[in-house]
Design an enzyme around this catalytic site. Structure first.
Site, PDB file in Angstrom:
ATOM      1  N   ASN A   9       4.209 -33.656 -35.173  1.00  0.00           N
ATOM      2  CA  ASN A   9       4.025 -34.292 -33.833  1.00  0.00           C
ATOM      3  C   ASN A   9       3.982 -33.313 -32.378  1.00  0.00           C
ATOM      4  OD1 ASN A   9       1.771 -35.541 -32.071  1.00  0.00           O
ATOM      5  ND2 ASN A   9       1.649 -37.193 -32.569  1.00  0.00           N
ATOM      6  N   TRP A  10       3.286 -32.612 -31.516  1.00  0.00           N
ATOM      7  CA  TRP A  10       3.864 -32.016 -31.097  1.00  0.00           C
ATOM      8  C   TRP A  10       3.512 -32.623 -29.466  1.00  0.00           C
ATOM      9  CZ3 TRP A  10       4.298 -25.636 -31.792  1.00  0.00           C
ATOM     10  CH2 TRP A  10       5.427 -25.786 -33.252  1.00  0.00           C
ATOM     11  N   LYS A  11       2.517 -33.424 -29.997  1.00  0.00           N
ATOM     12  CA  LYS A  11       1.733 -34.048 -28.919  1.00  0.00           C
ATOM     13  C   LYS A  11       0.898 -32.924 -27.830  1.00  0.00           C
ATOM     14  CE  LYS A  11       4.558 -38.321 -30.318  1.00  0.00           C
ATOM     15  NZ  LYS A  11       4.463 -40.064 -30.278  1.00  0.00           N
ATOM     16  N   HIS A  95      -4.248 -41.762 -33.682  1.00  0.00           N
ATOM     17  CA  HIS A  95      -2.607 -41.928 -33.224  1.00  0.00           C
ATOM     18  C   HIS A  95      -3.176 -43.215 -32.430  1.00  0.00           C
ATOM     19  CE1 HIS A  95       0.873 -41.549 -30.856  1.00  0.00           C
ATOM     20  NE2 HIS A  95       1.190 -40.742 -32.515  1.00  0.00           N
ATOM     21  N   GLU A  97      -1.214 -42.861 -29.598  1.00  0.00           N
ATOM     22  CA  GLU A  97      -1.630 -42.574 -27.547  1.00  0.00           C
ATOM     23  C   GLU A  97      -3.047 -42.307 -27.678  1.00  0.00           C
ATOM     24  OE1 GLU A  97       1.464 -39.644 -28.172  1.00  0.00           O
ATOM     25  OE2 GLU A  97       2.801 -41.633 -28.500  1.00  0.00           O
ATOM     26  N   GLU A 167       2.739 -46.213 -38.198  1.00  0.00           N
ATOM     27  CA  GLU A 167       3.606 -46.068 -36.628  1.00  0.00           C
ATOM     28  C   GLU A 167       4.039 -47.047 -36.228  1.00  0.00           C
ATOM     29  OE1 GLU A 167       3.622 -41.628 -35.806  1.00  0.00           O
ATOM     30  OE2 GLU A 167       2.629 -41.925 -34.883  1.00  0.00           O
ATOM     31  N   GLY A 173       9.071 -43.153 -29.205  1.00  0.00           N
ATOM     32  CA  GLY A 173       9.410 -43.057 -28.446  1.00  0.00           C
ATOM     33  C   GLY A 173      10.209 -43.817 -27.555  1.00  0.00           C
ATOM     34  N   SER A 213      10.146 -42.108 -33.325  1.00  0.00           N
ATOM     35  CA  SER A 213      11.542 -42.686 -33.264  1.00  0.00           C
ATOM     36  C   SER A 213      12.827 -42.015 -34.740  1.00  0.00           C
ATOM     37  CB  SER A 213      12.528 -44.006 -32.566  1.00  0.00           C
ATOM     38  OG  SER A 213      11.594 -43.570 -31.044  1.00  0.00           O
ATOM     39  N   GLY A 234       7.667 -37.253 -33.537  1.00  0.00           N
ATOM     40  CA  GLY A 234       7.005 -36.510 -31.973  1.00  0.00           C
ATOM     41  C   GLY A 234       8.811 -35.719 -31.682  1.00  0.00           C
ATOM     42  N   GLY A 235       9.010 -36.649 -30.494  1.00  0.00           N
ATOM     43  CA  GLY A 235      10.530 -36.044 -30.225  1.00  0.00           C
ATOM     44  C   GLY A 235      10.977 -35.446 -30.809  1.00  0.00           C
TER      45      GLY A 235
HETATM   46  P1  13P Z   1       8.793 -40.091 -31.387  1.00  0.00           P
HETATM   47  O1  13P Z   1       9.182 -39.684 -32.844  1.00  0.00           O
HETATM   48  O2  13P Z   1       8.490 -39.130 -30.610  1.00  0.00           O
HETATM   49  O3  13P Z   1       8.469 -41.398 -31.449  1.00  0.00           O
HETATM   50  O4  13P Z   1       7.116 -40.600 -32.052  1.00  0.00           O
HETATM   51  C1  13P Z   1       6.676 -40.149 -32.918  1.00  0.00           C
HETATM   52  C2  13P Z   1       4.658 -40.726 -32.968  1.00  0.00           C
HETATM   53  O5  13P Z   1       3.825 -40.947 -32.608  1.00  0.00           O
HETATM   54  C3  13P Z   1       4.733 -39.151 -33.869  1.00  0.00           C
HETATM   55  O6  13P Z   1       3.080 -39.571 -34.445  1.00  0.00           O
END
Ligand code: 13P
Length: 252
Positions: A9-11, A95, A97, A167, A173, A213, A234-235
């Protein structure tokens, strides 16, 4: 029996040229992976370019959100048929977010999930508890409500195309994660809930991911859990080498 799935997930990261560059760097690193499915979820503008870069490879493309209508006066929104035409096979739905910053609730998640299934996109349904909810002992109850409301009206025949990502909001994050056995307990609970809704056989086919994470260092512990079938990253998915190391992790 379930092919593990590692989704990136590159957000809200990567312009079109940056996304193309990341995909081209990643593809050779994961070209020999046959026993795991890889999905890249770039932002909307980069979807078609990343899909073009991935054509002919085993890597699939997903979007990060969709609108529930196929078309109409919904300024700024993107529909399932548009995502399909851009080369998507997957779409992230619900998600945390989106729920937190864009006011999505279980009712909109339900409509989006139905639209994804209807169009033939595989939804990656995200759910999970906040820290406050966890501390109150509400994790399972909360996750079950999110699961049931998201899937309201969804028939058993659709379920094999469903992916669910657990999640925990407090792990996204933050560098904090549950220990793998804790994540396994919640994910196994979700599978039992799915079995209660659809029967054990369809529930046994749903891929359940862990997200929050995830790193090359901790992925092996999550993948070793019997009910965890992969990860939503994510990150750590924003660097080709790091994400490739997660995709190719050894189960510990
Ligand atoms: P991180 O891996 O940056 O914690 O993000 C997780 C996430 O929200 C994947 O959708």
């Amino acid at each position: 029996m379930r092919t593990p799935l590692i989704a990136a997930n590159w957000k809200m990261h990567k312009t079109i040229p940056e996304a193309e560059a990341l995909a081209s760097e990643l593809l050779p690193l994961v070209a020999d992976v046959e026993d795991r499915e890889v999905v890249l979820c770039p932002p909307f503008p980069a979807l078609a370019a990343v899909a073009a870069a991935c054509r002919g490879s085993r890597v699939a493309v997903g979007a990060q959100d969709l609108h529930w209508e196929a078309q109409g006066a919904y300024t700024g929104a993107v529909s399932a048929p548009m995502l399909l035409a851009a080369g998507c096979r997957y779409v992230i739905v619900g998600h945390s977010e989106r729920r937190r910053y864009f006011g999505e609730d279980d009712a909109t998640v339900n409509k989006k999930l139905a639209a994804a299934f209807q169009a033939g996109l595989k939804p990656i349904l995200c759910l999970g508890e906040t820290l406050a909810q966890r501390e109150l002992g509400l994790t399972e109850a909360l996750c079950e409500i999110q699961l049931r409301q998201a899937l309201a009206g969804v028939e058993a025949g659709r379920i094999e195309n469903l992916v669910v990502a657990y999640e925990p909001v407090w792990a996204i994050g933050t560098g904090r994660t549950p220990v793998p056995e804790e994540a396994q307990a919640v994910v196994a609970f979700l599978r039992r809930a799915l079995a209660g809704m659809y029967g054990p056989e369809p529930a046994g086919r749903v891929r359940l991911l862990y997200g929050g994470s995830v790193t090359p260092e901790n992925i092996g512990g999550f993948m070793a859990q019997p009910d965890i079938d992969g990860a939503l990253v994510g990150g750590a998915s924003l660097k080709a080498e790091t994400f490739a190391a997660i995709v190719k992790c050894r189960i510990q």
